[in-house]
Design an enzyme around this catalytic site. Structure first.
Site, PDB file in Angstrom:
ATOM      1  N   ARG A 167       0.831  -1.221   0.000  1.00 49.06           N
ATOM      2  CA  ARG A 167       0.000   0.000   0.000  1.00 49.06           C
ATOM      3  C   ARG A 167       0.862   1.267   0.000  1.00 49.06           C
ATOM      4  O   ARG A 167       0.407   2.339  -0.399  1.00 49.06           O
ATOM      5  CB  ARG A 167      -0.993   0.014   1.177  1.00 49.06           C
ATOM      6  N   TYR A 215     -12.526  14.932 -19.027  1.00 52.20           N
ATOM      7  CA  TYR A 215     -12.928  13.533 -19.023  1.00 52.20           C
ATOM      8  C   TYR A 215     -14.140  13.354 -18.095  1.00 52.20           C
ATOM      9  O   TYR A 215     -14.164  13.894 -16.979  1.00 52.20           O
ATOM     10  CB  TYR A 215     -11.745  12.681 -18.546  1.00 52.20           C
ATOM     11  N   ASP A 252      -3.861  16.457 -17.098  1.00 46.48           N
ATOM     12  CA  ASP A 252      -4.108  15.056 -17.425  1.00 46.48           C
ATOM     13  C   ASP A 252      -3.489  14.835 -18.811  1.00 46.48           C
ATOM     14  O   ASP A 252      -3.996  15.326 -19.816  1.00 46.48           O
ATOM     15  CB  ASP A 252      -5.619  14.803 -17.417  1.00 46.48           C
ATOM     16  N   LYS A 292      -4.702   3.559 -20.624  1.00 51.53           N
ATOM     17  CA  LYS A 292      -4.741   3.895 -22.042  1.00 51.53           C
ATOM     18  C   LYS A 292      -3.359   3.667 -22.675  1.00 51.53           C
ATOM     19  O   LYS A 292      -2.939   2.545 -22.789  1.00 51.53           O
ATOM     20  CB  LYS A 292      -5.233   5.342 -22.201  1.00 51.53           C
TER      21      LYS A 292
HETATM   22  C1  PLP Z   1      -9.772   6.980 -19.034  1.00 54.87           C
HETATM   23  C2  PLP Z   1      -9.402   8.332 -18.620  1.00 54.87           C
HETATM   24  C3  PLP Z   1      -9.328   8.693 -17.263  1.00 54.87           C
HETATM   25  C4  PLP Z   1      -9.720   7.745 -16.151  1.00 54.87           C
HETATM   26  O1  PLP Z   1      -8.863   6.660 -16.080  1.00 54.87           O
HETATM   27  P1  PLP Z   1      -9.272   5.228 -15.475  1.00 54.87           P
HETATM   28  O2  PLP Z   1      -8.026   4.439 -15.649  1.00 54.87           O
HETATM   29  O3  PLP Z   1     -10.442   4.726 -16.261  1.00 54.87           O
HETATM   30  O4  PLP Z   1      -9.643   5.453 -14.043  1.00 54.87           O
HETATM   31  C5  PLP Z   1      -8.900   9.968 -16.948  1.00 54.87           C
HETATM   32  N1  PLP Z   1      -8.584  10.865 -17.910  1.00 54.87           N
HETATM   33  C6  PLP Z   1      -8.656  10.565 -19.218  1.00 54.87           C
HETATM   34  C7  PLP Z   1      -8.293  11.599 -20.222  1.00 54.87           C
HETATM   35  C8  PLP Z   1      -9.059   9.299 -19.632  1.00 54.87           C
HETATM   36  O5  PLP Z   1      -9.142   9.010 -20.928  1.00 54.87           O
END
Ligand code: PLP
Length: 379
Positions: free
Chosen positions: A44, A98, A170, A195
């Site tokens: 953790r 998002y 992000d 992603k």
């Molecule tokens: C998918 C996504 C998220 C969230 O990510 P998870 O792994 O699904 O929690 C945040 N920001 C963007 C731009 C995304 O495409």
């Protein structure tokens, strides 16, 4: 090291028992103490070698001092925001973030009595105007979903520095191969590693990169909240990262080729891809990105029924949510990410019902073009 080399080598923890070339999966949740390192290891705390290896690789790729990995992108994003916000604080968010992040703002930050301003332009001056006395954070994405709007990163970072506000981005859509916001002055980079970073549509994970000082604070919150990435998933993330640079290079090339094909097609009204000269933010994108990415969207010249026929006619390109994997995927933002808005509100943002978002994979581009062409011909 160049980025292709960092992908392969950064962070690797040598296997000093049997001399394998990969970081072993350290699956233990219990470690002897006191040990040689006088370090309390516990998953953790994200300090097992299996977790440290991909965290260090991502930090190196982003050009940051330190990084940490999380059990999802939202785990990374919510932990980061929770670290720096208290009741009464204010955040300047870019409009159209998002969907999961918007949901988190509504469900969690409002409950914490954190207020927000949403800025719908991409002009740094509009972000500066939105900063109030109690503003702690400016939070953006670039390129954005689904119109691929590109924000001037140096401009936003400068606003943050002048006003004494933390800047967070992000960077999921660009990946550190195409864009390293810390080099432009941003304080913190967050990722959905689900992603591009993992890249094979088979692991859910997240990441944060920042200075050592900021990262220590975020990691302390993570220990409290517990959004830790399991050691087996950490291993898969490290493996996926080794091919990040070559995957993204291929996706950049494929997306460029496919966007040019779509731009000339008589049944396509508009293509949104920052690599095209026709994109309104092409100049900024060229300045701050090494590549334009694998994400694009395009508007088909047809009615609602037509776009459904188009989606059903595709044979290779797959209609599925999510993005950033090796396979080409398409979605209809009006039916997925932006379905919570009325048709009028979507149109006001430039999101028509016939807009298709595409995450371009690493297949041969001609196979993707042939599939898109046959589906467009049927309209
Ligand atoms: C998918 C996504 C998220 C969230 O990510 P998870 O792994 O699904 O929690 C945040 N920001 C963007 C731009 C995304 O495409």
């Amino acid at each position: 090291m160049k980025k292709e080399t960092k992908c392969v080598h950064s962070g690797t923890r040598l296997d000093d028992k049997v001399y394998g070339v990969n970081t072993p999966i350290y699956s233990s949740t219990a470690y002897l103490y006191p040990n040689d390192l006088e370090l309390v290891r516990y998953p953790r705390y994200s300090n097992t070698p299996s977790q440290e290896a991909p965290a260090e690789k991502i930090a190196d790729l982003e050009g940051g001092e330190a990084g940490s990995i999380f059990s999802s992108g939202m785990g990374a994003i919510s932990t980061t925001l929770m670290t720096f916000l208290r009741p009464g604080d204010h955040v300047v968010f870019q409009d159209g973030l998002y969907g999961g992040t918007q949901r988190m703002i509504r469900n969690q930050l409002e409950r914490m009595n954190v207020t927000q301003t949403f800025v719908s332009s991409s002009d740094p001056q509009d972000f500066a105007k939105a900063v109030e006395e109690n503003t702690m954070i400016i939070y953006i994405e670039s390129p954005t979903n689904p119109l691929m709007t590109v924000v001037d990163l140096k401009g936003i970072a400068k606003v943050g520095q002048e006003k004494g506000v933390l800047t967070i981005i992000d960077n999921t859509f660009a990946s550190p191969i195409n864009q390293r916001p810390l080099e432009h002055g941003f304080d913190i980079v967050v990722h959905s590693g689900t992603k591009y970073l993992n890249g094979h549509s088979d692991v859910i994970c997240g990441a944060v990169v920042a200075s050592r000082e900021l990262m220590d604070k975020i990691q302390a919150t993570a220990v409290d909240l517990g959004p830790t990435l399991d050691m087996h998933a950490s291993y898969l993330l490290e493996r996926g990262l080794k091919t990040l640079a070559i995957r993204v290079a291929r996706q950049n090339e494929n997306a460029m080729t496919i966007s040019r094909f779509l731009e000339k097609h008589p049944k396509v009204r508009q293509v949104n891809y920052p690599g095209l000269e026709s994109h309104p933010n092409h100049v900024v994108a060229k300045e701050q990105m090494d590549g334009f990415g694998g994400m694009m969207s395009f508007e088909i010249d047809c009615d609602d029924g037509g776009v459904n026929d188009f989606m059903r006619s595709l044979k290779l390109v797959t209609a599925a949510i999510s993005l950033g994997g090796v396979e080409t995927l398409v979605t209809l933002p009006a039916k997925t990410s932006h379905s919570y808005l009325s048709k009028e509100d979507r149109q006001a943002q430039g999101i028509e019902d016939s807009l298709v978002r595409m995450s371009v994979g690493i297949e041969d581009p001609q196979d993707i073009i042939d599939d898109l062409a046959q589906a467009l011909e049927r309209l």
